[in-house]
Design an enzyme around this catalytic site. Structure first.
Site, PDB file in Angstrom:
ATOM      1  N   CYS A   1      -1.945  -4.166 -20.462  1.00 28.18           N
ATOM      2  CA  CYS A   1      -2.292  -4.913 -19.259  1.00 28.18           C
ATOM      3  C   CYS A   1      -3.785  -4.776 -19.020  1.00 28.18           C
ATOM      4  O   CYS A   1      -4.302  -3.659 -18.954  1.00 28.18           O
ATOM      5  CB  CYS A   1      -1.514  -4.388 -18.057  1.00 28.18           C
ATOM      6  SG  CYS A   1      -2.022  -5.154 -16.509  1.00 28.18           S
TER       7      CYS A   1
ATOM      8  N   GLN B   1      -3.864   4.593  -3.071  1.00 33.11           N
ATOM      9  CA  GLN B   1      -4.610   3.385  -3.401  1.00 33.11           C
ATOM     10  C   GLN B   1      -4.729   3.217  -4.912  1.00 33.11           C
ATOM     11  O   GLN B   1      -5.037   4.181  -5.628  1.00 33.11           O
ATOM     12  CB  GLN B   1      -6.004   3.434  -2.774  1.00 33.11           C
ATOM     13  CG  GLN B   1      -6.005   3.349  -1.265  1.00 33.11           C
ATOM     14  CD  GLN B   1      -5.702   1.951  -0.743  1.00 33.11           C
ATOM     15  OE1 GLN B   1      -5.438   1.029  -1.499  1.00 33.11           O
ATOM     16  NE2 GLN B   1      -5.738   1.782   0.574  1.00 33.11           N
TER      17      GLN B   1
ATOM     18  N   TYR C   1      -1.512   5.941  10.099  1.00 34.89           N
ATOM     19  CA  TYR C   1      -0.658   5.626   8.941  1.00 34.89           C
ATOM     20  C   TYR C   1      -1.146   6.509   7.794  1.00 34.89           C
ATOM     21  O   TYR C   1      -1.737   6.024   6.832  1.00 34.89           O
ATOM     22  CB  TYR C   1      -0.761   4.149   8.551  1.00 34.89           C
ATOM     23  CG  TYR C   1      -0.300   3.175   9.616  1.00 34.89           C
ATOM     24  CD1 TYR C   1       0.979   2.622   9.576  1.00 34.89           C
ATOM     25  CD2 TYR C   1      -1.143   2.792  10.655  1.00 34.89           C
ATOM     26  CE1 TYR C   1       1.408   1.724  10.539  1.00 34.89           C
ATOM     27  CE2 TYR C   1      -0.728   1.898  11.619  1.00 34.89           C
ATOM     28  CZ  TYR C   1       0.547   1.355  11.561  1.00 34.89           C
ATOM     29  OH  TYR C   1       0.963   0.465  12.515  1.00 34.89           O
TER      30      TYR C   1
ATOM     31  N   ASP D   1      -4.177   2.010   9.120  1.00 37.32           N
ATOM     32  CA  ASP D   1      -4.169   1.410   7.779  1.00 37.32           C
ATOM     33  C   ASP D   1      -2.749   0.908   7.520  1.00 37.32           C
ATOM     34  O   ASP D   1      -2.003   1.476   6.716  1.00 37.32           O
ATOM     35  CB  ASP D   1      -4.591   2.458   6.744  1.00 37.32           C
ATOM     36  CG  ASP D   1      -4.739   1.857   5.342  1.00 37.32           C
ATOM     37  OD1 ASP D   1      -4.535   0.639   5.190  1.00 37.32           O
ATOM     38  OD2 ASP D   1      -5.044   2.617   4.409  1.00 37.32           O
TER      39      ASP D   1
ATOM     40  N   CYS E   1      -5.463  -4.689   3.991  1.00 38.50           N
ATOM     41  CA  CYS E   1      -5.473  -5.392   2.700  1.00 38.50           C
ATOM     42  C   CYS E   1      -5.118  -6.865   2.882  1.00 38.50           C
ATOM     43  O   CYS E   1      -4.867  -7.566   1.907  1.00 38.50           O
ATOM     44  CB  CYS E   1      -4.505  -4.727   1.714  1.00 38.50           C
ATOM     45  SG  CYS E   1      -2.785  -4.712   2.264  1.00 38.50           S
TER      46      CYS E   1
END
Length: 391
Positions: free
Chosen positions: A81, A205, A234, A300, A327
């Site tokens: 990938c 992350q 969070y 977050d 995000c």
């Protein structure tokens, strides 16, 4: 797409969301933080498994692992990938062959039959330690102990093999149970000068270097003096909480997932941080009953953004500063509009960061400061009609 143009497009996505959805004009959108590595950056990848169509009735078809073709559940078979850490590529190519040799059944989502659903790979970018996880429909996988040990012997950096059990007919990848078959239940990683233990089923992350870069911006913007009380609403496994805790008087970490809180506690002990306390529960439930008044609240949330009740709770507590990490620029703009209504807060800066090169996604940190002279009304909430109008 040329990487420079990717960055330009993402900068525009953020600016347009703030203007069109949030109604903000004149807000500083800082130049996007470009990734130094825009290929081979992902520290985690999870691949659905399938079997290729057999060419004859006597064949069962080769085991495939890859990603779904857009708009379908048709797997595009991959042996590498381009965006995952290149050190994981050999496992992707070879583990499929081992599954084939073992004769383990592959899950059929239409019939809800078969065993193996997904292959999960994770790596510590700094340490090189790897985890391999098989997501299965049930735990009866004949020969898994022997195969797990074989993988540990073959791959020197592989420190743990786990099985996650997901018996449900669902699009969710992971189930609630994860069992370590061989090696450790976690990999060790270095982040922002601290040591973290990361399990197969906990959030971290996917772009380690960019997460550190955004953390540095947060530290620069907050200008911490060491006397502050900070709440990470969070907290997950403490990715942002613990580095920030080193620079404040007290940090309070909140998360609704008990397993994440336990992992965050462990990471705090691992780094000898004694000024962090932990709370398990929903943000809107925990924050109103805190025994201290926070100076800074960091949120977050997932892509859907904050629930309305969370935003109302923030407005009732009215900390001096709010840092909103997101995000999803659309839900970020929506929530910022609510927080800045009636001049309660001022949006001082938005910092985009390219956590996800080669995709349309973009991470942001937004910084809000309580407006001078604002006086809260304890317990006050907007009327039902106002709620309906914004909703």
């Amino acid at each position: 797409m040329d990487y420079a143009y990717q960055l330009e497009a993402k900068q525009n996505i953020v600016a347009q969301a703030l203007e069109r959805i949030g109604g903000f004009t004149g807000v500083t959108v800082a130049p996007i933080l470009a990734a130094s590595n825009f290929l081979g950056y992902r520290n985690k990848a999870t691949y659905p498994l399938a079997r290729a169509s057999a060419r004859s009735a006597a064949e069962t078809g080769q085991v495939q692992a890859g990603y779904y073709q857009k708009g379908s559940h048709q797997i595009v078979n991959l042996n590498q990938c381009p965006v995952q850490d290149v050190r994981l590529n050999p496992l992707l190519a070879e583990v499929k062959q081992d599954i084939q040799k073992r004769g383990w059944g592959i899950y059929d989502e239409k019939l809800h039959r078969g065993k193996l659903r997904h292959l999960g790979l994770r790596i510590g970018r700094r340490t090189g330690e790897m985890l391999l996880t098989l997501v299965v429909k049930d735990s009866n996988l004949v020969g898994i102990e022997e195969q797990a040990q074989e993988w540990l012997n073959r791959y020197p950096n592989l420190v743990g093999v786990s099985v996650n059990i997901n018996p449900d007919r669902t699009n969710a990848i992971l189930g609630s149970e994860t069992h370590t078959i061989a090696g450790r239940a976690y990999l060790q990683e270095e982040f922002a000068g601290l040591t973290f233990q990361i399990r197969p089923d906990t959030f971290f992350q996917v772009h380690t270097e960019q997460a550190e870069a955004l953390l540095q911006v947060i530290l620069e913007e907050l200008k911490l003096q060491g006397s502050e009380i900070l709440v990470d609403a969070y907290c997950g496994i403490g990715t942002l909480t613990l580095p920030l805790a080193q620079r404040v008087r007290q940090a309070i970490a909140v998360d609704v997932q008990p397993a994440a809180v336990e992992q965050a506690k462990l990471n705090a002990r691992l780094n000898h941080l004694e000024n962090v306390t932990f709370q398990t529960g929903a943000v809107e439930t925990v924050l109103p009953v805190l025994s201290v008044q926070p100076d800074i609240i960091l949120v977050d949330p997932p892509r859907k953004g904050c629930d309305r009740s969370v935003l109302e709770t923030l407005l009732q507590i009215h900390p001096e500063q709010i840092v909103y990490v997101s995000c999803n620029p659309a839900t970020l703009a929506r929530d910022l509009k609510i927080l800045c209504a009636d001049s309660t807060y001022s949006l001082t800066q938005v910092q985009p960061a390219d956590f996800f090169p080669q995709t349309s996604h973009v991470e942001c940190a937004a910084f809000l400061v309580r407006s001078p002279g604002f006086v809260s009304k304890p317990g006050a909430k907007e009327s039902e009609s106002e709620d309906a109008e914004i909703g």
